[in-house]
Design a protein around this motif. Sequence first.
Motif, PDB file in Angstrom:
ATOM      1  N   ARG A  84       6.361  23.325   4.477  1.00  0.00           N
ATOM      2  CA  ARG A  84       6.127  23.571   2.777  1.00  0.00           C
ATOM      3  C   ARG A  84       4.930  23.639   2.204  1.00  0.00           C
ATOM      4  NH1 ARG A  84      11.564  21.194   2.468  1.00  0.00           N
ATOM      5  NH2 ARG A  84      12.959  22.777   2.177  1.00  0.00           N
ATOM      6  N   VAL A  85       3.776  24.538   2.321  1.00  0.00           N
ATOM      7  CA  VAL A  85       2.319  24.019   1.639  1.00  0.00           C
ATOM      8  C   VAL A  85       2.040  25.104   0.368  1.00  0.00           C
ATOM      9  CG1 VAL A  85      -0.239  24.098   2.247  1.00  0.00           C
ATOM     10  CG2 VAL A  85       1.484  23.696   4.168  1.00  0.00           C
ATOM     11  N   PRO A  86       1.372  23.595  -0.353  1.00  0.00           N
ATOM     12  CA  PRO A  86       1.241  22.673  -0.548  1.00  0.00           C
ATOM     13  C   PRO A  86       3.007  21.942  -0.794  1.00  0.00           C
ATOM     14  CG  PRO A  86       0.521  23.954  -2.949  1.00  0.00           C
ATOM     15  CD  PRO A  86       1.463  24.996  -1.565  1.00  0.00           C
ATOM     16  N   SER A  87       2.232  20.370  -0.406  1.00  0.00           N
ATOM     17  CA  SER A  87       3.389  19.741  -0.881  1.00  0.00           C
ATOM     18  C   SER A  87       2.859  18.137  -0.708  1.00  0.00           C
ATOM     19  CB  SER A  87       4.301  19.838  -0.045  1.00  0.00           C
ATOM     20  OG  SER A  87       4.151  19.732   1.554  1.00  0.00           O
ATOM     21  N   PHE A  88       3.643  17.330  -0.795  1.00  0.00           N
ATOM     22  CA  PHE A  88       2.839  15.486  -0.228  1.00  0.00           C
ATOM     23  C   PHE A  88       3.833  14.957   0.293  1.00  0.00           C
ATOM     24  CE2 PHE A  88       3.116  16.093  -5.078  1.00  0.00           C
ATOM     25  CZ  PHE A  88       3.157  13.818  -5.457  1.00  0.00           C
ATOM     26  N   GLU A  89       4.038  13.919   0.876  1.00  0.00           N
ATOM     27  CA  GLU A  89       4.663  13.007   1.333  1.00  0.00           C
ATOM     28  C   GLU A  89       4.141  11.396   0.340  1.00  0.00           C
ATOM     29  OE1 GLU A  89       6.979  12.830   4.948  1.00  0.00           O
ATOM     30  OE2 GLU A  89       5.110  13.801   5.421  1.00  0.00           O
ATOM     31  N   ASP A 127       1.311  -0.807  -0.234  1.00  0.00           N
ATOM     32  CA  ASP A 127       0.114   0.187   0.057  1.00  0.00           C
ATOM     33  C   ASP A 127       0.612   1.583  -0.054  1.00  0.00           C
ATOM     34  OD1 ASP A 127      -2.599  -1.250  -0.154  1.00  0.00           O
ATOM     35  OD2 ASP A 127      -2.284  -1.494   2.071  1.00  0.00           O
ATOM     36  N   VAL A 128       0.776   2.051  -0.685  1.00  0.00           N
ATOM     37  CA  VAL A 128       1.210   3.568  -0.827  1.00  0.00           C
ATOM     38  C   VAL A 128       0.616   4.600  -0.402  1.00  0.00           C
ATOM     39  CG1 VAL A 128       1.690   5.240  -2.524  1.00  0.00           C
ATOM     40  CG2 VAL A 128       2.165   2.605  -2.128  1.00  0.00           C
ATOM     41  N   GLU A 129       0.969   5.548   0.486  1.00  0.00           N
ATOM     42  CA  GLU A 129      -0.554   6.843   0.862  1.00  0.00           C
ATOM     43  C   GLU A 129       0.282   8.216   0.552  1.00  0.00           C
ATOM     44  OE1 GLU A 129      -2.190   5.878   4.986  1.00  0.00           O
ATOM     45  OE2 GLU A 129      -0.328   6.838   5.336  1.00  0.00           O
ATOM     46  N   PHE A 130      -0.391   8.867   0.087  1.00  0.00           N
ATOM     47  CA  PHE A 130      -0.091  10.294  -0.219  1.00  0.00           C
ATOM     48  C   PHE A 130      -0.804  10.686   0.915  1.00  0.00           C
ATOM     49  CE2 PHE A 130      -2.013   8.969  -5.285  1.00  0.00           C
ATOM     50  CZ  PHE A 130      -0.077   9.288  -5.087  1.00  0.00           C
ATOM     51  N   VAL A 131       0.221  11.479   1.807  1.00  0.00           N
ATOM     52  CA  VAL A 131      -0.171  12.715   3.097  1.00  0.00           C
ATOM     53  C   VAL A 131       0.043  14.034   2.140  1.00  0.00           C
ATOM     54  CG1 VAL A 131       0.719  12.952   5.419  1.00  0.00           C
ATOM     55  CG2 VAL A 131       0.987  10.836   4.419  1.00  0.00           C
ATOM     56  N   ALA A 132      -0.729  14.383   2.184  1.00  0.00           N
ATOM     57  CA  ALA A 132      -0.972  15.988   1.542  1.00  0.00           C
ATOM     58  C   ALA A 132      -0.614  17.274   2.695  1.00  0.00           C
ATOM     59  CB  ALA A 132      -1.820  16.704   0.369  1.00  0.00           C
TER      60      ALA A 132
END
Length: 532
Positions: free
Chosen positions: A60-65, A20-25
Amino acid sequence: MLNEQLSSQLKTHLASLTHDVEFVASLDDSAKATEMRDLLEQIAGLADRVSLRTDGTSARVPSFEIKRPASGDADMIEGVEFAAIPLGHEFTSLVLAILQVGGVVPKIGDETIAQIRAIDRNLAFETYMSLSCQNCPDVVQALNAMSVINPRISHVAIDGSLFKDEVEERQIMAVPNVFLNGEPFDQGRMTIDQIVGKLDTGAEARMADEIDAKDPFDVLVVGGGPAGAASAVYAARKGIRTGIATERFGGQVLDTMGIENLISVPKTEGPKLAAALETHVREYDVDIMNLQLAERLVPASEPGGLTTVELANGAKLEARTVVLSTGARWRNMNVPGEQEYRNKGVTYCPHCDGPLFAGKRVAVIGGGNSGVEAAIDLAGIVGHVTLLEFMDELRADEVLQRKLRSLPNVDVVLNAMTTEVIGDGSKVTGLAYTDRPTDEQHVLELDGVFVQIGLLPNTEWLAGTVELSERGEIVVDDHGRTSVPGVFAAGDVTTVPYKQIVISMGQGATAALSAFDHLIRTSAPEAELATV
């Protein structure tokens, strides 16, 4: 944001995920944050294993991990972050990051993976890039892969146009620009082997020992551009022992944005062509030695003997024949301030660094095709462009000149001799030039200087060995032979006119075939030579 065809292709790739992969924005109410959310939602909708959270806490906004949650059969992975909306050249970086976090093994050599895993300290990388930069994806993809392989490494790719305050504060005027643990690490295109080699200080010595231990080659190609790649393929197809030593595979092609004149390939980009060249060479039994800079050529002491190529790391390679294909590099203006402000406003890649000068005043030096194309491209990004040409007329194709004249924010100055790049100690603030007919001095106030005045052959290391022309090019005949028996040359480094990719490829093939013919004639008994 992704069209139907691209979505379909991406869905196929995402089917290979094993975890599984999560985008954490980390988002706000800005338009860019909305654009980022839309992209991530669209990707998450293509695969059950991909999900999106919007409770990120990044500064940093916007960004995602991009993270892999811990599970019974896999460790958690984190440390891959995009402070960017990775489309354009960086879309591939995004796809690879998702796949690698999701369990797809990076396509990296086992030895390099072992080196990365052996790193036992915390490394926090930040890469400032632009979405129009063709050099940036290699760096972003390398550091992303490293952060997947080793949990002590993290990486965030930052779009300079999205975080202008950081770019100004850190005085970043060229991309890619990499920081490590808050301090400058390096600039420009880097492969994963180069990055790892810089972190692993013993890597160069180990590589030198390995190279020193190699047996002599039948054909040794020095340089990995189109000419070198063609030479290696043609030599290897003859079934002879072939090696290629190159500082960077692809050479000048890596710095070329659009390629539309390679016959049978209507349109491609330099990095894609460079990757295809290396892939083709690797299909044959060719010993590829990357990150190797040649420093000296020692011709054979007797007919049929071995020629030696000495490398910058101290290693030596021997070969019965050598093909020199070291190409060319951007020509410098050689005026005060140019080197002092290199990558601080003086740059040689409008595609890479243009977005960093959005709304600013810049100069382009050079009125040939490259200079005029650069001015046209920059006019759509920067506030104003002044193109300076030394001669009394532009040398670019008329179709390009017509386009240039139609742009309202471009001035052309002819008969202009650049005399100095002016700065405040940290960045460019202006450019001085002389009007050649009147000898009148002028100063332009500007923020960037894009140098586009042609190429210089990489032949300094050959002085005193092979014959060079007045321009420093290797003198060759129609068989690619140099003044030294058993040493051949091909591509932009030679006197062959018209420096074009397709010509370099053909010349590389000619040099390899000539080297093979030389091997036959220097190894056959005299009685047999009479019938050859």
